[in-house]
Design an enzyme around this catalytic site. Structure first.
Site, PDB file in Angstrom:
ATOM      1  N   GLY A 155       0.825  -1.201   0.000  1.00  0.00           N
ATOM      2  CA  GLY A 155       0.000   0.000   0.000  1.00  0.00           C
ATOM      3  C   GLY A 155       0.861   1.253   0.000  1.00  0.00           C
ATOM      4  O   GLY A 155       1.703   1.431   0.880  1.00  0.00           O
ATOM      5  N   ALA A 156       0.659   2.107  -1.000  1.00  0.00           N
ATOM      6  CA  ALA A 156       1.431   3.351  -1.104  1.00  0.00           C
ATOM      7  C   ALA A 156       0.523   4.557  -0.907  1.00  0.00           C
ATOM      8  O   ALA A 156       0.656   5.573  -1.586  1.00  0.00           O
ATOM      9  CB  ALA A 156       2.141   3.434  -2.455  1.00  0.00           C
TER      10      ALA A 156
ATOM     11  N   GLU B 217       1.920  -1.103  -4.561  1.00  0.00           N
ATOM     12  CA  GLU B 217       0.604  -0.483  -4.644  1.00  0.00           C
ATOM     13  C   GLU B 217      -0.207  -1.130  -5.765  1.00  0.00           C
ATOM     14  O   GLU B 217       0.217  -1.144  -6.914  1.00  0.00           O
ATOM     15  CB  GLU B 217       0.744   1.021  -4.896  1.00  0.00           C
ATOM     16  CG  GLU B 217      -0.546   1.750  -5.211  1.00  0.00           C
ATOM     17  CD  GLU B 217      -1.604   1.574  -4.141  1.00  0.00           C
ATOM     18  OE1 GLU B 217      -2.714   1.108  -4.501  1.00  0.00           O
ATOM     19  OE2 GLU B 217      -1.324   1.882  -2.962  1.00  0.00           O
TER      20      GLU B 217
ATOM     21  N   ARG C   3      -8.081   1.259   6.310  1.00  0.00           N
ATOM     22  CA  ARG C   3      -8.715   0.964   7.588  1.00  0.00           C
ATOM     23  C   ARG C   3     -10.205   0.718   7.379  1.00  0.00           C
ATOM     24  O   ARG C   3     -10.792   1.191   6.401  1.00  0.00           O
ATOM     25  CB  ARG C   3      -8.502   2.120   8.572  1.00  0.00           C
ATOM     26  CG  ARG C   3      -7.036   2.417   8.842  1.00  0.00           C
ATOM     27  CD  ARG C   3      -6.863   3.550   9.834  1.00  0.00           C
ATOM     28  NE  ARG C   3      -7.379   3.209  11.149  1.00  0.00           N
ATOM     29  CZ  ARG C   3      -6.699   2.524  12.065  1.00  0.00           C
ATOM     30  NH1 ARG C   3      -5.462   2.117  11.818  1.00  0.00           N
ATOM     31  NH2 ARG C   3      -7.229   2.267  13.254  1.00  0.00           N
TER      32      ARG C   3
ATOM     33  N   HIS D  35       7.584  38.685   4.943  1.00  0.00           N
ATOM     34  CA  HIS D  35       8.689  38.290   4.062  1.00  0.00           C
ATOM     35  C   HIS D  35       9.990  38.298   4.854  1.00  0.00           C
ATOM     36  O   HIS D  35      10.239  39.224   5.624  1.00  0.00           O
ATOM     37  CB  HIS D  35       8.804  39.272   2.892  1.00  0.00           C
ATOM     38  CG  HIS D  35      10.003  39.009   2.019  1.00  0.00           C
ATOM     39  ND1 HIS D  35      10.035  38.001   1.077  1.00  0.00           N
ATOM     40  CD2 HIS D  35      11.217  39.610   1.978  1.00  0.00           C
ATOM     41  CE1 HIS D  35      11.211  38.003   0.475  1.00  0.00           C
ATOM     42  NE2 HIS D  35      11.961  38.979   1.007  1.00  0.00           N
TER      43      HIS D  35
END
Length: 478
Positions: free
Chosen positions: A188-189, A211, A279, A451
């Site tokens: 799983g990626a 994946e 999940r 900035h």
């Protein structure tokens, strides 16, 4: 005779404990039930997020990133390091101390707000009766006027590579390694796979992510996903798309994984495997057949836009209901429900839920993507600022990534903001606030930013929507 409460909250994760605390603040006699126990057998609130998810993973991500910086980034800044070493045991000790501090903090918040807590497994029956069972005591039945279900979620396992809590682990196990695996495979990626892969890759593992999908981060903006894939490959994360795992076999202290891709069946041998394919809602044995609450085909509790179930007075929030499985989304749902029980009318704006992946560079977004707007036939303008043009980014060696602002072509209203870069998890809040107030890209462009800062990238991207960016070459001249 059962004990009575105005509000019973099932689950003490982020969604549950937020709901319980707010309900108590609103004057309700509130009970919160959870079955997560610490080593002493005491209730440990916080759910997956605090115990084995968001918080411990960020502790390891931060520690491993600092190590990676010291190893490869410091010399260019004139900082010499000698004898740099990894102490995984100390990293884990730090992680556990953070978890303990936060879970104890939640316990204190529940107590100080007058929430009654009870440990055990809760099951909702007819008439809003909740039965709490535990190994330490006989079942207790409580009667509620209102019930908020927040049972959370648990890792999905797959038949092709079953977890054994040793060589093959889920995301929880991957946070407990006491040493750095020489070769780590991750199935799983997605968000979890990338974050865990980043931790152990920085510490020295050779990491391969398998994946099954052909596309990378399909929920993210295509340009951001493409940039992310490029950055991860530079970090030596071996991400293989279209690689579906079909089988695994232990071989001594290693595991051989077979997967199928466009070229046929392949195999790889790893010292450890992490299964990170997603999940599922933790709703098993949560509802009696007469509870009046329905589950969909995937086990999610069916609710309306205000998290009301089909049973009057019963709500459900967090990972167990539709929408993204995110702690902050569950938190807001829990607060909303408590307020609505009181008679107030808050709503959760599901169009402005921020998404974050805590890799480095970080990835974050909110709102619509270009592809999504094209599918809907909505015309839009885009402004992009590359972080390579950021003065603060150059000074701090944080030039990877970009900021993209998407605005409606007719009204100039901001429809989506997408970022990859340093501190994106913090900067995305600026975009969420802007979108909540219905800001236009011009509004952001007319807002003064300090900035030099990384956040100026958001300012410049907003200016670029109309071709007014200062620090990049503009396509438009007006």
């Amino acid at each position: 005779m059962s004990e009575k409460f105005d509000v019973v909250v099932v689950g003490a994760g982020p969604a549950g404990y937020h709901a319980a605390i707010r309900a108590a603040q609103l004057g309700f006699n509130t009970l919160c039930v959870d079955q997560w126990l610490n080593e002493k057998g005491e209730l440990q609130p916080g759910g997956t997020c605090l115990n084995v998810g968001c918080i411990p993973s960020k502790a390891l991500l931060d520690a491993s990133h600092k190590y990676s910086q010291a190893k490869s980034g410091f010399p260019a800044l004139g900082i010499q390091t000698k004898g740099l070493a990894i102490d995984v045991a100390q990293m884990q000790k730090h992680k556990r101390s953070v978890v303990a501090s936060l879970t104890q903090g939640v316990s204190g918040l529940l107590k100080s707000n007058g929430v009654v807590v009870m440990s055990g497994h809760a099951k909702l029956g007819a008439g809003k009766q909740v039965t709490v069972s535990s190994d330490q005591a006989s079942p207790v039945v409580v009667q509620a006027e209102h019930v908020i279900l927040a049972p959370g979620s648990s890792p999905i396992d797959i038949e092709a590579c079953r977890c054994d809590d040793d060589i093959v682990v889920d995301s929880t196990g991957a946070l407990e390694f006491e040493g750095v695996p020489k070769r780590l495979g991750i199935i799983g990626a997605g968000v979890i796979g990338l974050e865990l892969g980043s931790v152990w890759s920085r510490l020295g593992s050779e990491v391969v992510l398998l994946e099954a999908m052909d596309s990378f981060l399909p929920g993210a903006d295509t340009q951001v996903a493409k940039e992310a894939l490029k950055q991860f490959k530079r970090q030596k994360l071996d991400i293989r798309l279209g690689a579906k795992v079909v089988d695994s076999q232990k071989s001594g202290t290693q595991v051989v994984v077979r997967y199928e891709d466009s070229e046929g069946t392949q195999s790889e041998t790893f010292d450890r495997i992490v299964v990170a394919v997603g999940r599922r809602p933790q709703t098993a044995d949560l509802l009696a057949s007469d509870s009046g609450v329905s589950l969909d085909a995937r086990g999610f509790i069916e609710v309306d836009e205000h998290c009301q179930t089909g049973a009057p007075g019963v709500f459900a929030v967090g990972d167990a209901v539709r929408g993204a499985m995110l702690a902050h989304k569950g938190m807001e749902e829990g607060l909303m429900v408590a307020e609505r029980i009181k008679g107030k009318k808050p709503q959760v704006d599901y169009d402005t839920v921020p998404m974050v992946i805590y890799t480095h560079p970080e990835i974050a977004w909110v709102g619509q993507t270009e592809d999504g707007l094209k599918q809907k036939g909505i015309e839009f303008n885009v402004g992009v600022f590359p972080m390579a043009a950021s003065g603060r980014g150059m000074a701090s060696q944080e030039t990877a990534g970009l900021v993209k602002v998407i605005a409606d072509s007719a009204s100039d209203r901001v429809l989506g903001v997408h970022m990859i870069g340093a501190h994106a998890s913090e900067l995305i809040a600026e975009a969420v606030i802007a979108m909540e107030f219905g800001a236009s890209a011009e509004d952001i462009g007319l807002t003064m930013f300090a900035h030099p800062t990384i956040s100026e990238g958001f300012h410049e991207a907003a200016l670029a929507v109309s071709g007014h960016a200062i620090h990049i070459a503009n396509r438009k001249r007006r």
